[in-house]
Design a protein around this motif. Structure first.
Motif, PDB file in Angstrom:
ATOM      1  N   HIS A  88       0.847  -1.193   0.000  1.00  0.00           N
ATOM      2  CA  HIS A  88       0.000   0.000   0.000  1.00  0.00           C
ATOM      3  C   HIS A  88       0.888   1.250   0.000  1.00  0.00           C
ATOM      4  O   HIS A  88       0.964   1.985   1.005  1.00  0.00           O
ATOM      5  CB  HIS A  88      -0.930   0.005   1.216  1.00  0.00           C
ATOM      6  CG  HIS A  88      -1.831  -1.181   1.290  1.00  0.00           C
ATOM      7  ND1 HIS A  88      -3.002  -1.275   0.569  1.00  0.00           N
ATOM      8  CD2 HIS A  88      -1.720  -2.354   1.982  1.00  0.00           C
ATOM      9  CE1 HIS A  88      -3.584  -2.438   0.815  1.00  0.00           C
ATOM     10  NE2 HIS A  88      -2.826  -3.112   1.667  1.00  0.00           N
ATOM     11  N   PRO A  89       1.560   1.537  -1.102  1.00  0.00           N
ATOM     12  CA  PRO A  89       2.501   2.667  -1.145  1.00  0.00           C
ATOM     13  C   PRO A  89       1.840   4.017  -0.909  1.00  0.00           C
ATOM     14  O   PRO A  89       2.515   4.973  -0.531  1.00  0.00           O
ATOM     15  CB  PRO A  89       3.094   2.579  -2.562  1.00  0.00           C
ATOM     16  CG  PRO A  89       2.103   1.772  -3.351  1.00  0.00           C
ATOM     17  CD  PRO A  89       1.499   0.812  -2.382  1.00  0.00           C
ATOM     18  N   GLU A  90       0.534   4.117  -1.110  1.00  0.00           N
ATOM     19  CA  GLU A  90      -0.145   5.394  -0.868  1.00  0.00           C
ATOM     20  C   GLU A  90      -0.137   5.778   0.615  1.00  0.00           C
ATOM     21  O   GLU A  90      -0.439   6.932   0.967  1.00  0.00           O
ATOM     22  CB  GLU A  90      -1.590   5.329  -1.389  1.00  0.00           C
ATOM     23  CG  GLU A  90      -2.538   4.446  -0.584  1.00  0.00           C
ATOM     24  CD  GLU A  90      -2.453   2.958  -0.969  1.00  0.00           C
ATOM     25  OE1 GLU A  90      -3.320   2.193  -0.531  1.00  0.00           O
ATOM     26  OE2 GLU A  90      -1.506   2.594  -1.725  1.00  0.00           O
ATOM     27  N   LEU A  91       0.222   4.831   1.511  1.00  0.00           N
ATOM     28  CA  LEU A  91       0.256   5.094   2.961  1.00  0.00           C
ATOM     29  C   LEU A  91       1.672   5.294   3.476  1.00  0.00           C
ATOM     30  O   LEU A  91       1.938   5.196   4.676  1.00  0.00           O
ATOM     31  CB  LEU A  91      -0.391   3.921   3.716  1.00  0.00           C
ATOM     32  CG  LEU A  91      -1.867   3.640   3.394  1.00  0.00           C
ATOM     33  CD1 LEU A  91      -2.334   2.411   4.161  1.00  0.00           C
ATOM     34  CD2 LEU A  91      -2.728   4.845   3.738  1.00  0.00           C
ATOM     35  N   SER A  92       2.583   5.617   2.586  1.00  0.00           N
ATOM     36  CA  SER A  92       4.003   5.658   2.967  1.00  0.00           C
ATOM     37  C   SER A  92       4.326   6.710   4.017  1.00  0.00           C
ATOM     38  O   SER A  92       5.334   6.618   4.712  1.00  0.00           O
ATOM     39  CB  SER A  92       4.868   5.896   1.728  1.00  0.00           C
ATOM     40  OG  SER A  92       4.515   7.133   1.115  1.00  0.00           O
ATOM     41  N   ASN A  93       3.485   7.737   4.149  1.00  0.00           N
ATOM     42  CA  ASN A  93       3.750   8.798   5.139  1.00  0.00           C
ATOM     43  C   ASN A  93       3.048   8.557   6.473  1.00  0.00           C
ATOM     44  O   ASN A  93       3.050   9.442   7.336  1.00  0.00           O
ATOM     45  CB  ASN A  93       3.317  10.154   4.574  1.00  0.00           C
ATOM     46  CG  ASN A  93       4.168  10.587   3.406  1.00  0.00           C
ATOM     47  OD1 ASN A  93       5.367  10.304   3.364  1.00  0.00           O
ATOM     48  ND2 ASN A  93       3.555  11.267   2.439  1.00  0.00           N
TER      49      ASN A  93
END
Length: 486
Positions: free
Chosen positions: A349-354
């Motif tokens: 889930h790279p969109e949650l990296s932050n």
């Protein structure tokens, strides 16, 4: 000087600082004068490493960072002396002094900060005597921290030195015109000269005085980074080098790769590691700071520091990090970037990296400090940030959650003091003598099983006759280990 009425609350500690060991010969000779004339005091000698540990434990990482921004040893000494006296109380005395007699009277002033006014009229910061928490010293401390934080001055005398003492103390006297409730006692140099003299003709002052160094470079360092971890592959060459320097990995020495190590294994250490000779890491792959005549049957992490003459049994465990307690979950999903259950989720889930933020629970940056002459039984657990006092014994299966007093025997879950190894008077004498700081060969002129009172008398006598020499071995540090790095 008159003794004030009331109970003396100033602990009989005499503290000195020198940035690295061993002491230069002229400084060591002066240090011995304080040992000789004050056999009943607890005389503590700190170097840069010990001072750093003390400041972090007493004041936290932010203050340690300020201490470490001081580029010159003179500044580090200035900072540490205030830090120690404010936290623990007692007497700090500059190394460049020759003790002429017992300092007992200097401890007799309760509720006051005792300082010296030099012949030229300025207040000197080389003598500090007070109870812990003295309010005037706290103002001086806050002023020095403010100077460091904002880099207000490019002059050592003003940034960390006597300037803050003169500024704050003169203000205290101006604001106290009636003369009541004064928290400061200023003693003239000529009156205090019966206790000690100032020594100016010293080798280090001829070649590296701070007043000359500050003309050529900044007195500040950049904010320190985290201590780096290093890994070195085990080889017969490395083990041979360590064995030659009396560092071992089995009770019988003669270490080889095919002994307790396997081909391809590594040893891990931090950039600030310091290993004294006659030490033995019987288990584990971490090289932590280790004092002479100590061994450990437990694998310990690099943030652990072990003193001299320590015996550490099997399966000693240091509690892991604290999980964040104030977040919506204590799960490692909010901060751990390495564990597979976390790293794989965020890879999916790279969109949650932050989403993740660092785990900044205060105890997570703390290590464990084990003093000298400590015996740790099997299956003991110690919490992070705990200090084990000199001479302590930790019974098997004990859960240590708080600092352990010197010479206490601790046991239970959570551990409590079962009893003390010696009487209060004997413990006070042993802590004052700090016999582990002397060469063992100078101590061994008697049978090892003599009664403790005879041992104390023997060491006191040898100190009085100057028959003891300080133990300053050659240590293994990052400088020696880096040549084995791949």
């Amino acid at each position: 000087m008159k003794t004030l009425l009331g109970q003396n609350m100033v602990p009989k500690n005499i503290v000195q600082y020198w940035h690295k060991m061993p002491l230069p010969d002229d400084i060591a000779k002066l240090h011995k004068t304080w040992l000789h004339h004050n056999p009943d005091a607890s005389i503590k000698l700190f170097d840069h490493e010990k001072a750093s540990i003390f400041i972090k434990q007493e004041y936290g990482q932010d203050v340690l960072d300020l201490y470490l921004t001081a580029a010159l040893p003179a500044m580090q000494s200035d900072i540490f002396r205030i830090a120690y006296c404010l936290a623990k109380g007692g007497m700090y005395i500059d190394m460049a002094t020759d003790c002429l007699g017992a300092a007992d009277n200097l401890f007799s002033y309760s509720n006051q900060l005792v300082v010296m006014r030099k012949w030229h009229g300025g207040i000197w910061n080389g003598l500090i005597v007070c109870e812990a928490g003295n309010p005037v010293l706290r103002k001086i401390w806050d002023n020095v921290l403010d100077n460091l934080s904002n880099k207000k001055f490019d002059d050592v005398w003003k940034a960390t030195g006597p300037f803050s003492f003169n500024k704050i103390i003169d203000a205290e006297y101006e604001n106290d015109l009636v003369g009541k409730n004064r928290d400061v006692l200023i003693v003239p140099q000529q009156e205090i000269s019966k206790f000690f003299g100032l020594v100016n003709e010293l080798e280090h002052k001829k070649t590296s005085h701070w007043s000359d160094i500050q003309k050529e470079k900044s007195i500040y360092k950049n904010k320190p980074t985290n201590i780096a971890m290093h890994k070195v592959q085990v080889s017969d060459e490395l083990l041979g080098f360590l064995n030659e320097n009396r560092v071992y990995f089995s009770p019988f020495g003669a270490d080889k790769v095919q002994g307790r190590f396997r081909a391809g294994e590594s040893l891990i250490f931090t950039s600030d590691v310091k290993i004294e000779p006659y030490t033995c890491y019987i288990n584990g792959s971490f090289l932590y700071s280790f004092g002479s005549f100590s061994f450990s049957r437990s694998p310990l992490a690099p943030f652990v520091k072990v003193g001299r003459y320590c015996s550490i049994g099997a399966r000693l465990s240091i509690l892991g990090i604290d999980h964040p307690k104030s977040r919506f979950t204590t799960s490692s999903i909010t901060y751990d970037r390495q564990a597979i259950i976390c790293s794989q989720f965020f890879a999916d889930h790279p969109e949650l990296s932050n989403f993740q933020t660092n785990n900044t629970e205060p105890k997570n940056s703390l290590g464990v400090e084990i003093g000298n002459d400590v015996w740790v039984g099997e299956d003991v657990t110690i919490a992070r940030g705990v200090k084990i006092g000199d001479g302590a014994i930790l019974a098997a299966k004990a859960m240590i959650t708080k600092d352990v007093p010197p010479y206490a025997i601790m046991g239970g879950i959570p551990a409590k003091v079962i009893k003390f190894r010696f009487s209060d008077a004997e413990i006070e004498s042993l802590l004052a003598l700090q016999w582990w700081n002397y060469n063992l060969k100078d101590l061994i002129n008697f049978q090892s099983d003599i009664p403790i009172d005879e041992f104390i008398d023997n060491v006191k006598s040898n100190i009085a006759t100057k028959d003891l020499t300080l133990y300053s071995p050659n240590n293994i540090t990052m400088n020696e280990l880096e040549k084995f790095l791949a």
